[in-house]
Design a protein around this motif. Structure first.
Motif, PDB file in Angstrom:
ATOM      1  N   SER A 142      41.010  48.795  41.368  1.00 58.38           N
ATOM      2  CA  SER A 142      40.513  47.848  40.370  1.00 58.38           C
ATOM      3  C   SER A 142      39.147  47.268  40.742  1.00 58.38           C
ATOM      4  O   SER A 142      38.535  46.574  39.933  1.00 58.38           O
ATOM      5  N   VAL A 143      38.673  47.526  41.944  1.00 57.30           N
ATOM      6  CA  VAL A 143      37.422  46.934  42.430  1.00 57.30           C
ATOM      7  C   VAL A 143      36.228  47.634  41.773  1.00 57.30           C
ATOM      8  O   VAL A 143      36.192  48.869  41.683  1.00 57.30           O
ATOM      9  N   ARG A 144      35.250  46.850  41.343  1.00 60.04           N
ATOM     10  CA  ARG A 144      34.083  47.393  40.636  1.00 60.04           C
ATOM     11  C   ARG A 144      32.782  46.827  41.205  1.00 60.04           C
ATOM     12  O   ARG A 144      32.741  45.684  41.675  1.00 60.04           O
ATOM     13  N   ILE A 145      31.722  47.605  41.085  1.00 61.91           N
ATOM     14  CA  ILE A 145      30.376  47.114  41.398  1.00 61.91           C
ATOM     15  C   ILE A 145      30.096  45.929  40.465  1.00 61.91           C
ATOM     16  O   ILE A 145      30.408  45.984  39.275  1.00 61.91           O
ATOM     17  N   GLY A 146      29.534  44.877  41.017  1.00 66.15           N
ATOM     18  CA  GLY A 146      29.244  43.666  40.246  1.00 66.15           C
ATOM     19  C   GLY A 146      30.326  42.610  40.352  1.00 66.15           C
ATOM     20  O   GLY A 146      30.111  41.470  39.934  1.00 66.15           O
ATOM     21  N   ASP A 147      31.498  42.960  40.916  1.00 64.66           N
ATOM     22  CA  ASP A 147      32.564  41.969  41.085  1.00 64.66           C
ATOM     23  C   ASP A 147      32.122  40.881  42.054  1.00 64.66           C
ATOM     24  O   ASP A 147      31.464  41.155  43.061  1.00 64.66           O
ATOM     25  N   ARG A 148      32.514  39.642  41.757  1.00 66.51           N
ATOM     26  CA  ARG A 148      32.275  38.514  42.648  1.00 66.51           C
ATOM     27  C   ARG A 148      33.353  38.509  43.724  1.00 66.51           C
ATOM     28  O   ARG A 148      34.529  38.774  43.440  1.00 66.51           O
ATOM     29  N   VAL A 149      32.956  38.217  44.970  1.00 66.25           N
ATOM     30  CA  VAL A 149      33.883  38.194  46.101  1.00 66.25           C
ATOM     31  C   VAL A 149      33.596  36.986  46.989  1.00 66.25           C
ATOM     32  O   VAL A 149      32.529  36.389  46.913  1.00 66.25           O
ATOM     33  N   LYS A 150      34.606  36.655  47.824  1.00 64.57           N
ATOM     34  CA  LYS A 150      34.433  35.582  48.806  1.00 64.57           C
ATOM     35  C   LYS A 150      35.058  36.039  50.106  1.00 64.57           C
ATOM     36  O   LYS A 150      35.974  36.865  50.131  1.00 64.57           O
ATOM     37  N   VAL A 151      34.574  35.476  51.198  1.00 65.86           N
ATOM     38  CA  VAL A 151      34.986  35.908  52.533  1.00 65.86           C
ATOM     39  C   VAL A 151      36.395  35.439  52.866  1.00 65.86           C
ATOM     40  O   VAL A 151      36.850  34.393  52.409  1.00 65.86           O
ATOM     41  N   ARG A 152      37.077  36.260  53.642  1.00 66.64           N
ATOM     42  CA  ARG A 152      38.358  35.933  54.269  1.00 66.64           C
ATOM     43  C   ARG A 152      38.291  36.563  55.649  1.00 66.64           C
ATOM     44  O   ARG A 152      37.786  37.669  55.809  1.00 66.64           O
ATOM     45  N   PHE A 153      38.761  35.860  56.663  1.00 63.82           N
ATOM     46  CA  PHE A 153      38.647  36.361  58.027  1.00 63.82           C
ATOM     47  C   PHE A 153      39.976  36.916  58.528  1.00 63.82           C
ATOM     48  O   PHE A 153      41.035  36.360  58.226  1.00 63.82           O
ATOM     49  N   GLU A 154      39.874  37.994  59.281  1.00 66.98           N
ATOM     50  CA  GLU A 154      41.038  38.599  59.922  1.00 66.98           C
ATOM     51  C   GLU A 154      40.808  38.573  61.421  1.00 66.98           C
ATOM     52  O   GLU A 154      39.800  39.103  61.903  1.00 66.98           O
ATOM     53  N   GLN A 155      41.728  37.945  62.128  1.00 64.49           N
ATOM     54  CA  GLN A 155      41.581  37.874  63.580  1.00 64.49           C
ATOM     55  C   GLN A 155      41.963  39.205  64.202  1.00 64.49           C
ATOM     56  O   GLN A 155      42.978  39.810  63.871  1.00 64.49           O
TER      57      GLN A 155
END
Length: 139
Positions: free
Chosen positions: A110-123
């Motif tokens: 479902s991911v597309r160019i132009g989609d807005r995203v935000k960071v999430r961290f994985e330890q």
């Protein structure tokens, strides 16, 4: 809770340590020049825009837009779930600063160019890998 998928970890040095450990405090840290205010990534000890040596990590919003992506259907490491998204994200503060990352917590198809995203961290050991999730604009 499931363990994170295996991923190769970077070699840490004086320039990139803040980028890979800032997630401990929930911060995406990108180097910035104190003289011309240009963001510098990958992190380095000088500014490529003005050649100043006055650069250091600063927190950014952790928000951006997907500029390019691929959905990978091959597990390059044992235990890596497929399919998964590898994307180039431009950060909001300076869109020509690009992070190569994974887009997670969503249907990869479902991911597309132009989609807005935000960071999430994985330890991963003592590092915090910045990954991105879809940004529904609810925060």
């Amino acid at each position: 809770m499931t363990s994170p998928p295996p991923r190769p970890l970077p070699a840490i040095d004086a320039d990139n340590a803040a980028f890979w450990t800032g997630g401990r405090n929930g911060e995406l840290l990108i180097h910035r020049c104190a003289r011309c205010r240009t963001y510098v990534h990958p992190p380095t000890s000088f500014c490529p825009a003005c050649e100043s040596r006055e650069v250091g990590p600063e927190p950014v919003s952790g928000k951006g837009v997907i500029l390019s992506l691929t959905v990978n259907h091959r597990a390059w490491f044992p235990g890596l779930p497929v399919p998964y998204v590898v994307a180039m994200v431009g950060i909001d503060e300076q869109p020509d600063v690009h992070l190569i990352t994974n887009i997670v917590d969503c249907d990869p198809l479902s991911v597309r160019i132009g989609d807005r995203v935000k960071v999430r961290f994985e330890q991963a050991e003592d590092l915090w890998v910045p990954l991105f999730v879809p940004d529904q604009g609810k925060d």
